[in-house]
Design a protein around this motif. Sequence first.
Motif, mmCIF file in Angstrom:
data_model
loop_
_atom_site.group_PDB
_atom_site.id
_atom_site.type_symbol
_atom_site.label_atom_id
_atom_site.label_comp_id
_atom_site.label_asym_id
_atom_site.label_seq_id
_atom_site.Cartn_x
_atom_site.Cartn_y
_atom_site.Cartn_z
ATOM 1 N N ASN A 1 39.910 53.681 45.802
ATOM 2 C CA ASN A 1 38.867 55.203 45.244
ATOM 3 C C ASN A 1 38.764 56.241 46.155
ATOM 4 O O ASN A 1 38.117 57.240 45.477
ATOM 5 C CB ASN A 1 37.338 53.934 45.730
ATOM 6 C CG ASN A 1 36.118 54.419 45.448
ATOM 7 O OD1 ASN A 1 35.647 54.636 44.673
ATOM 8 N ND2 ASN A 1 35.898 54.292 46.639
ATOM 9 N N PHE B 1 36.825 47.148 40.845
ATOM 10 C CA PHE B 1 36.542 47.123 41.815
ATOM 11 C C PHE B 1 35.604 46.042 41.970
ATOM 12 O O PHE B 1 35.910 44.791 43.208
ATOM 13 C CB PHE B 1 35.972 48.549 43.353
ATOM 14 C CG PHE B 1 36.559 49.645 42.465
ATOM 15 C CD1 PHE B 1 38.570 49.482 42.561
ATOM 16 C CD2 PHE B 1 36.454 50.410 42.346
ATOM 17 C CE1 PHE B 1 39.084 50.397 42.552
ATOM 18 C CE2 PHE B 1 37.672 51.707 42.791
ATOM 19 C CZ PHE B 1 38.397 51.983 42.365
ATOM 20 N N ASN B 2 34.218 45.880 41.744
ATOM 21 C CA ASN B 2 33.779 44.744 41.936
ATOM 22 C C ASN B 2 34.025 43.270 41.349
ATOM 23 O O ASN B 2 33.487 42.250 42.034
ATOM 24 C CB ASN B 2 31.923 45.003 40.472
ATOM 25 C CG ASN B 2 31.481 46.381 40.880
ATOM 26 O OD1 ASN B 2 31.910 46.460 41.875
ATOM 27 N ND2 ASN B 2 30.934 46.998 40.043
ATOM 28 N N GLN B 3 35.528 43.359 40.382
ATOM 29 C CA GLN B 3 35.931 42.030 40.055
ATOM 30 C C GLN B 3 37.087 41.568 41.001
ATOM 31 O O GLN B 3 36.978 40.272 41.091
ATOM 32 C CB GLN B 3 36.219 41.906 38.364
ATOM 33 C CG GLN B 3 35.410 42.015 37.129
ATOM 34 C CD GLN B 3 34.974 41.666 37.227
ATOM 35 O OE1 GLN B 3 35.328 39.817 37.651
ATOM 36 N NE2 GLN B 3 33.678 41.516 36.994
ATOM 37 N N ARG C 1 39.529 48.446 46.741
ATOM 38 C CA ARG C 1 38.428 49.371 46.633
ATOM 39 C C ARG C 1 39.127 50.673 47.764
ATOM 40 O O ARG C 1 38.648 52.104 46.807
ATOM 41 C CB ARG C 1 36.781 49.165 46.553
ATOM 42 C CG ARG C 1 36.078 50.005 46.848
ATOM 43 C CD ARG C 1 34.626 49.571 47.548
ATOM 44 N NE ARG C 1 34.664 48.059 46.330
ATOM 45 C CZ ARG C 1 33.880 48.943 45.237
ATOM 46 N NH1 ARG C 1 33.311 49.825 45.551
ATOM 47 N NH2 ARG C 1 32.843 48.096 44.073
ATOM 48 N N ASN D 1 38.605 41.358 44.169
ATOM 49 C CA ASN D 1 38.189 40.606 45.773
ATOM 50 C C ASN D 1 38.752 40.694 47.311
ATOM 51 O O ASN D 1 38.334 40.557 47.949
ATOM 52 C CB ASN D 1 38.698 39.134 45.414
ATOM 53 C CG ASN D 1 38.251 38.090 44.843
ATOM 54 O OD1 ASN D 1 36.755 38.274 44.409
ATOM 55 N ND2 ASN D 1 38.717 36.903 44.434
ATOM 56 N N LYS E 1 39.059 44.232 49.307
ATOM 57 C CA LYS E 1 38.351 45.343 49.770
ATOM 58 C C LYS E 1 38.896 46.607 50.309
ATOM 59 O O LYS E 1 38.972 48.063 49.609
ATOM 60 C CB LYS E 1 37.475 44.941 51.340
ATOM 61 C CG LYS E 1 36.245 43.968 51.042
ATOM 62 C CD LYS E 1 36.311 43.695 52.474
ATOM 63 C CE LYS E 1 34.492 42.805 51.898
ATOM 64 N NZ LYS E 1 34.028 42.725 53.213
ATOM 65 N N ASP F 1 39.471 42.868 36.601
ATOM 66 C CA ASP F 1 40.049 43.514 37.322
ATOM 67 C C ASP F 1 41.109 44.502 37.090
ATOM 68 O O ASP F 1 41.872 45.667 36.796
ATOM 69 C CB ASP F 1 40.613 43.706 38.672
ATOM 70 C CG ASP F 1 41.087 42.255 38.904
ATOM 71 O OD1 ASP F 1 41.438 41.507 37.471
ATOM 72 O OD2 ASP F 1 41.421 41.518 40.167
ATOM 73 N N GLU G 1 35.174 51.093 38.323
ATOM 74 C CA GLU G 1 34.087 50.411 39.124
ATOM 75 C C GLU G 1 34.208 49.728 39.253
ATOM 76 O O GLU G 1 34.301 47.839 39.762
ATOM 77 C CB GLU G 1 33.031 51.310 38.776
ATOM 78 C CG GLU G 1 31.881 51.535 39.522
ATOM 79 C CD GLU G 1 31.964 50.730 41.216
ATOM 80 O OE1 GLU G 1 31.273 50.451 41.622
ATOM 81 O OE2 GLU G 1 32.948 51.824 41.768
ATOM 82 N N VAL G 2 33.918 48.859 37.939
ATOM 83 C CA VAL G 2 34.617 47.302 37.151
ATOM 84 C C VAL G 2 35.710 46.333 37.707
ATOM 85 O O VAL G 2 35.212 46.043 38.468
ATOM 86 C CB VAL G 2 34.473 47.277 35.617
ATOM 87 C CG1 VAL G 2 34.593 45.716 35.621
ATOM 88 C CG2 VAL G 2 33.148 47.673 34.968
#
Length: 660
Positions: free
Chosen positions: A255, A242-244, A251, A246, A248, A177, A239-240
């Motif tokens: 985003n 955001f996925n990594q 994002r 914790n 919210k 992240d 996007e990687v």
Amino acid sequence: MKKLFRPAVYLMNQLKYPQKFTLITVLLALPLCLIMYLLLLETNIRIDFTQKQTYGIKYLQYLRNLRSSIFENYLIEQELKYKFNSEFQRSKSREANHKTEESFQILIEKDKEWGNKLITTNDLNEIKSTWEQLQENYHIWSPETKDVFYNRAIAQTYDLTAKIGESSNLILDPYLDAYYFSDAILAKLPLIQRTLIEIKILGNSINRNEEITPEERGRLVQLSGLLKDYTQDLSRNLEVSFNQSNSKKLRFRVNQDLQELLLTTKTLNKQLDILTSPYANVQPLNYIHQADQTLKLSSKLENEISQSLNKILEARIKYLIIRQKLILIFVSLISGIVIYLWIAFYKAVMLTVEHLDEAAKQMTSGFVGGNITLENKDELGQVVNSFNKIATALRYSNEEVTRLNELLKKENLRMSAELEVARQLQEMILPKEEELKEITELDISGFMAPAYEVGGDYYDVLQQNGKVKIGIGDVTGHGLESGVVMIMAQTAVRTLLTIEETDPVKFLNALNQIIYRNTSRMKSPKNMTLLLLEYEAGIMRLSGQHEELIVVRNNGEIERFDTFDLGFPLGLEPDITPFIQQIEITLRSGEIAVLYTDGITEAVNWENQLYGIERFYTVLQKSYHLSADEIRQAVIDDVMNFINEQKVFDDITLVIIKQR
């Protein structure tokens, strides 16, 4: 397995309990301290690593402000070049210059704070130098030269951005992240911004000329493709992240700005496609405005990513600090408990040892007290229980020993009385001095000292019918039994002389049978060596087996006569007739013959050295001219001086025979 632990067991057996506990404590503490040190060191390194990243993010924020102000100056310069609203543009240029100078001052102050850590001072000075050259020569340089220096200054800011990414560890972040956020503000967004800047510059040129050349069309197509690729890479990387992550909220915040940038970029690419079409009218103002909007959104996204990345890193630092404190608290707490229990264990062991030691001292002093009472339920408690069982058994056995000791005292008194009687009998049958003086041809002196109350050595001097019979022997062992055998032998010798048995073979064989039968009846393993010397008119006849006969001649020369082949130990076999022989030796006036037992030659001192035969010879050679009594005393004195205070382990017997 036993061999494997043998060195450790040996070491533990050599140490006392305080030393054992100290050794084990040190061996346990050393690796634990090392692990703790390395763990805290690793945490501190990670904190410093992350802290340096936060410095880089803050520095980049001020560097972006400087780059933006320089680029604003550059765009105004492009407008001034073609005199669009010149007076207004000059006013904007002055304001932009002032803003750039302020940005430089702020960044220089921040560089004083972080420059040594990020190694940025020299690069910042180069940017400052480029800007100062541009300002000093602004009125004399051509527009083309000014463009070169503007582009150089902007390029230098991007170079410094890349360098900060390396020196601040941002590009080395181990978490995806933070890594892709760092990549966004260090690489992807700067590429997008540089592409947008070039698109805007080309748009101004096309707008001024009111036409687009093939070269400009080709370059716009190329820039449009690069912008599309850059934004797609940026979107995938974020996007990687955001996925990594914790969070919210992260994002949601980033985003939203990312989608606005992607939307405006997509719109800009469509307008560029229309502009670069061979059949399209040249109307670049729309896409210039769209490029401005996209550039502002990229700066907004860059600021949002920087703030988010800074929050991620600060949260990481906070987590590392909390973890470090928790580790210290946990380790300190556990260490305190371990130390407390370790000390308690040591005290429990030492308390048990002290009780056992005190009880053992009481037992060794003769007092067998009550049982030891402890609360131990471990192996030491089992040792205490075993000790109590031993103490109980000792109490019972102590009473029995006390009773037996009383009996033993009575028995010892009886035995002492019997031994005293035997010793007195032994002394009574030894030759008396007046008997020895009656022998006119010989000067004889004898000595016997038993190792215990009753010895096993024997010697006797008898005279009958002009012949002198001298016997010397050694019964195996000491004590009453050996003394009885010695008296038995003396009685038998006198009896055989009385019946005038002169044949040495019959004499010794008869004596052997008497001792053999009596010791068999006594069921005693005792036997003895015996040498008989018969003297008559200067001739000595030897028979029997014992130590050698020593003769010292008038010139002091030593002659030795071995008796091994002259007989056999008495009491071992019923018949020793085949072993008995006799030899004759001449003894002249002034010469001495010496009979002895091995108590002399095998006497030892405190250093466990033997007196030996050579020392014996030396004393005899020094004193052979003296009287028999004086020679005897010289030998005994030398032996006793050699022994000093050492215990006498064997009977000492000596007979000196001197021809008058």
